[in-house]
Design a protein around this motif. Structure first.
Motif, PDB file in Angstrom:
ATOM      1  N   LEU A 130       2.466  71.618  45.284  1.00 42.13           N
ATOM      2  CA  LEU A 130       1.560  72.157  46.301  1.00 42.13           C
ATOM      3  C   LEU A 130       0.651  71.030  46.774  1.00 42.13           C
ATOM      4  O   LEU A 130      -0.070  70.423  45.972  1.00 42.13           O
ATOM      5  N   ASN A 131       0.686  70.777  48.091  1.00 42.03           N
ATOM      6  CA  ASN A 131      -0.137  69.725  48.680  1.00 42.03           C
ATOM      7  C   ASN A 131      -1.096  70.364  49.672  1.00 42.03           C
ATOM      8  O   ASN A 131      -0.698  70.820  50.745  1.00 42.03           O
ATOM      9  N   VAL A 132      -2.388  70.405  49.304  1.00 37.53           N
ATOM     10  CA  VAL A 132      -3.438  70.944  50.179  1.00 37.53           C
ATOM     11  C   VAL A 132      -4.516  69.882  50.400  1.00 37.53           C
ATOM     12  O   VAL A 132      -5.710  70.187  50.483  1.00 37.53           O
ATOM     13  N   ALA A 133      -4.109  68.635  50.511  1.00 37.20           N
ATOM     14  CA  ALA A 133      -5.058  67.549  50.740  1.00 37.20           C
ATOM     15  C   ALA A 133      -5.661  67.659  52.143  1.00 37.20           C
ATOM     16  O   ALA A 133      -5.079  68.257  53.055  1.00 37.20           O
ATOM     17  N   LEU A 134      -6.869  67.084  52.299  1.00 38.29           N
ATOM     18  CA  LEU A 134      -7.570  67.061  53.581  1.00 38.29           C
ATOM     19  C   LEU A 134      -7.777  68.468  54.137  1.00 38.29           C
ATOM     20  O   LEU A 134      -7.402  68.778  55.266  1.00 38.29           O
ATOM     21  N   ASN A 135      -8.393  69.324  53.341  1.00 42.22           N
ATOM     22  CA  ASN A 135      -8.767  70.656  53.757  1.00 42.22           C
ATOM     23  C   ASN A 135     -10.236  70.879  53.410  1.00 42.22           C
ATOM     24  O   ASN A 135     -10.955  69.927  53.086  1.00 42.22           O
ATOM     25  N   ASN A 136     -10.681  72.123  53.478  1.00 41.25           N
ATOM     26  CA  ASN A 136     -12.083  72.462  53.201  1.00 41.25           C
ATOM     27  C   ASN A 136     -12.232  73.244  51.897  1.00 41.25           C
ATOM     28  O   ASN A 136     -13.131  74.066  51.758  1.00 41.25           O
ATOM     29  N   ILE A 137     -11.377  72.974  50.927  1.00 40.49           N
ATOM     30  CA  ILE A 137     -11.373  73.714  49.655  1.00 40.49           C
ATOM     31  C   ILE A 137     -12.537  73.238  48.787  1.00 40.49           C
ATOM     32  O   ILE A 137     -12.756  72.035  48.621  1.00 40.49           O
ATOM     33  N   GLU A 138     -13.283  74.215  48.215  1.00 36.40           N
ATOM     34  CA  GLU A 138     -14.435  73.902  47.369  1.00 36.40           C
ATOM     35  C   GLU A 138     -14.247  74.332  45.920  1.00 36.40           C
ATOM     36  O   GLU A 138     -15.087  73.998  45.069  1.00 36.40           O
ATOM     37  N   ARG A 139     -13.172  75.032  45.645  1.00 33.76           N
ATOM     38  CA  ARG A 139     -12.985  75.547  44.285  1.00 33.76           C
ATOM     39  C   ARG A 139     -11.494  75.684  44.002  1.00 33.76           C
ATOM     40  O   ARG A 139     -10.708  76.057  44.883  1.00 33.76           O
ATOM     41  N   ILE A 140     -11.066  75.383  42.764  1.00 33.55           N
ATOM     42  CA  ILE A 140      -9.672  75.538  42.347  1.00 33.55           C
ATOM     43  C   ILE A 140      -9.519  76.937  41.757  1.00 33.55           C
ATOM     44  O   ILE A 140     -10.162  77.280  40.747  1.00 33.55           O
ATOM     45  N   GLU A 141      -8.641  77.742  42.341  1.00 27.73           N
ATOM     46  CA  GLU A 141      -8.493  79.130  41.899  1.00 27.73           C
ATOM     47  C   GLU A 141      -7.168  79.692  42.396  1.00 27.73           C
ATOM     48  O   GLU A 141      -6.471  79.097  43.222  1.00 27.73           O
ATOM     49  N   ASN A 142      -6.806  80.863  41.827  1.00 29.55           N
ATOM     50  CA  ASN A 142      -5.654  81.659  42.274  1.00 29.55           C
ATOM     51  C   ASN A 142      -4.328  80.920  42.165  1.00 29.55           C
ATOM     52  O   ASN A 142      -3.422  81.139  42.966  1.00 29.55           O
ATOM     53  N   LEU A 143      -4.195  80.067  41.152  1.00 32.62           N
ATOM     54  CA  LEU A 143      -2.927  79.368  40.927  1.00 32.62           C
ATOM     55  C   LEU A 143      -2.295  79.747  39.598  1.00 32.62           C
ATOM     56  O   LEU A 143      -1.310  79.136  39.186  1.00 32.62           O
ATOM     57  N   GLU A 144      -2.829  80.751  38.922  1.00 33.96           N
ATOM     58  CA  GLU A 144      -2.302  81.131  37.610  1.00 33.96           C
ATOM     59  C   GLU A 144      -0.880  81.661  37.695  1.00 33.96           C
ATOM     60  O   GLU A 144      -0.092  81.509  36.756  1.00 33.96           O
ATOM     61  N   GLY A 145      -0.523  82.289  38.824  1.00 31.71           N
ATOM     62  CA  GLY A 145       0.815  82.862  38.958  1.00 31.71           C
ATOM     63  C   GLY A 145       1.902  81.847  39.266  1.00 31.71           C
ATOM     64  O   GLY A 145       3.092  82.174  39.164  1.00 31.71           O
ATOM     65  N   CYS A 146       1.524  80.633  39.629  1.00 30.39           N
ATOM     66  CA  CYS A 146       2.517  79.587  39.930  1.00 30.39           C
ATOM     67  C   CYS A 146       2.984  78.981  38.603  1.00 30.39           C
ATOM     68  O   CYS A 146       2.514  77.899  38.189  1.00 30.39           O
ATOM     69  N   GLU A 147       3.913  79.659  37.959  1.00 29.63           N
ATOM     70  CA  GLU A 147       4.305  79.301  36.586  1.00 29.63           C
ATOM     71  C   GLU A 147       5.024  77.962  36.516  1.00 29.63           C
ATOM     72  O   GLU A 147       4.965  77.291  35.474  1.00 29.63           O
ATOM     73  N   GLU A 148       5.725  77.563  37.567  1.00 30.29           N
ATOM     74  CA  GLU A 148       6.493  76.322  37.550  1.00 30.29           C
ATOM     75  C   GLU A 148       5.766  75.160  38.217  1.00 30.29           C
ATOM     76  O   GLU A 148       6.383  74.129  38.494  1.00 30.29           O
TER      77      GLU A 148
END
Length: 465
Positions: free
Chosen positions: A71-89
């Protein structure tokens, strides 16, 4: 707000025949997306997802992507790491150049046991004291952090000092969150001031444009030119003020910059469209009503006067692969007008034609437009009389042939031009009597004797049979 639509996803899935249900990789970078959605429902088999250089403020709606590995979300406005627990792989996560200041939010990645690489460069949290030690001690499954390999000795040392480092990180987080709260208030205040200023400008423009005084009406053209110059100066001053003003680098300022650029782009596009509309005002008919010859698309053409069929034929060399829907043909009694992709071709006709009986066709080989226009004046040509006389003579000959059908037809020869002998009358025969075949022979011989002068009768010679 730009969202992720099904049409956008299908256009980006060209390598998969535009099928999204079995899509394993998709790139949605630089699309100015402001919300992450729908992908967990449409593309359940995604393994690689590129979302860099957008305006996404939050990681969401990706928890059902069980097969997601990168998952590549570089250069965005993200302030917190969350909601990735379901991405098991999940094996690789790129959060470069975002606004993550709440470093403790990385604890949510403990559930991603296959995560090996993490990128946090360019985030405010990387400036915290003890940042790397905290991440290494918190996520023990990591192999690389910010492209740098995590050695075993580094992890052991980070685990030894983990309680102290964690306490320092918490303090720095609190200070950063207070700073962010002030930045949000300042951004809200600046946004409200901008709206009020725009409202004042709109009110002033409306007041300036309203025709309160009658003396301004005669000089309307001059007033319009002055208004245009004032708008240009105002726009230049506004651009200079916006770009020279110092503002902190925050998600709000980044979003504001994007909105400002988008607004200027739309204004330029509208200006270009208005200029195009002004340019497309071609003069086809003069004020006196005279129709002009115009060839704006610069096409080759030929105008033929078909006297045999009493019509005028126009052959216009339009582009071979031009769609017919982009052609508009208008035939008038004295001229013809063809719009080719909105560009007019107009030609004055030498004679008056019938618009209702005219027809337009496209050539299947060259693509040319062929317009057939019958003339309004009916002309009877001499060739038609000749053809009528020929038809009359043909009827007479047919009648004569019908009369002679009962007789045997023979070849007629003019005896004055040909001197062939009459073979049928070389020997003159007399009427045969009933004396029998024996008495007929001497009569023939005697007849030959009479016809031949030098004949000598020899008794020793037997008679001819």
């Amino acid at each position: 707000m730009v969202r992720i639509t099904e049409d956008l996803v299908r256009r980006r899935a060209e390598h998969n025949n535009c099928e999204i249900f079995s899509l394993e990789e998709i790139s949605l970078h630089q699309q100015e997306i402001e919300k992450l959605e729908h992908l967990d429902k449409w593309c359940r088999d995604l393994k690689i997802l590129y979302l860099q250089n957008n305006l996404i403020p939050k990681i969401e709606n990706v928890g059902k992507l069980k097969k997601l590995e990168y998952l590549n979300v570089a250069l965005n406005n993200i302030e917190r790491i969350e909601n990735l627990e379901g991405c098991e792989e999940l094996k690789k996560l790129d959060l470069t150049a975002n606004f993550i200041g709440e470093l403790s939010s990385i604890e949510s990645l403990k559930c991603n046991i296959h995560l090996k690489e993490l990128f946090l460069m360019g985030n405010p949290c990387t400036e915290f004291e003890g940042y790397r030690q905290f991440v290494v001690a918190t996520l023990q499954q990591l192999k690389y952090l910010d492209s740098k390999e995590i050695e075993r000795s580094e992890r052991i040392k980070a685990l030894q000092n983990y309680p102290e480092v964690k306490w320092k990180i918490r303090e720095q987080e609190q200070a950063y969150l207070l700073k962010r709260a002030r930045e949000k208030e300042e951004a809200q205040r600046r946004m409200q001031e901008g709206k009020d200023e725009k409202q004042k400008q709109m009110d002033s423009k409306l007041g300036f444009d309203s025709p309160d005084s009658p003396q301004e009406k005669p000089n309307q053209a001059e007033g319009d030119g002055e208004q245009e110059r004032c708008r240009t100066v105002d726009n230049d001053d506004e651009d200079r003020k916006f770009w020279e003003e110092s503002t902190p680098y925050t998600p709000e300022s980044r979003l504001e910059t994007h909105r400002y650029i988008e607004e200027k782009r739309r204004a330029k596009d509208n200006g270009r469209e208005s200029k195009k509309r002004e340019k497309t005002a071609w003069t086809l008919v003069t004020a006196e009503g005279k129709v002009l010859n115009v060839n704006v698309p610069k096409l080759h053409f030929s105008l033929k006067d078909d006297e045999e069929n009493n019509q005028i034929v126009l052959d216009l060399a339009v582009y071979r692969y031009l769609d017919t829907s982009l052609l508009d043909v208008d035939v008038q009694p004295t001229y013809i007008r063809v719009l080719v992709k909105g560009k007019p071709f107009q030609l004055v006709l030498p004679e008056e034609v019938k618009p209702d009986s005219s027809s337009a066709k496209r050539s299947q080989t060259t693509g040319h437009l062929v317009v057939t226009m019958p003339k309004a004046k009916e002309i009877i040509l001499a060739k038609q009389k000749v053809s009528a006389s020929i038809k009359h003579s043909d009827c007479n000959t047919q009648q004569k042939n019908a009369r002679r059908s009962g007789q045997v037809e023979k070849l007629e020869v003019d005896p004055s031009k040909y001197s062939f002998p009459d073979v049928t009358k070389i020997i003159q025969e007399k009427e045969r009597t009933g004396q029998g075949p024996i008495k007929l022979q001497p009569q023939k011989v005697t007849e030959v004797k009479k016809s031949c002068v030098d004949f000598e009768n020899n008794e020793d010679v037997p008679p001819l049979i």
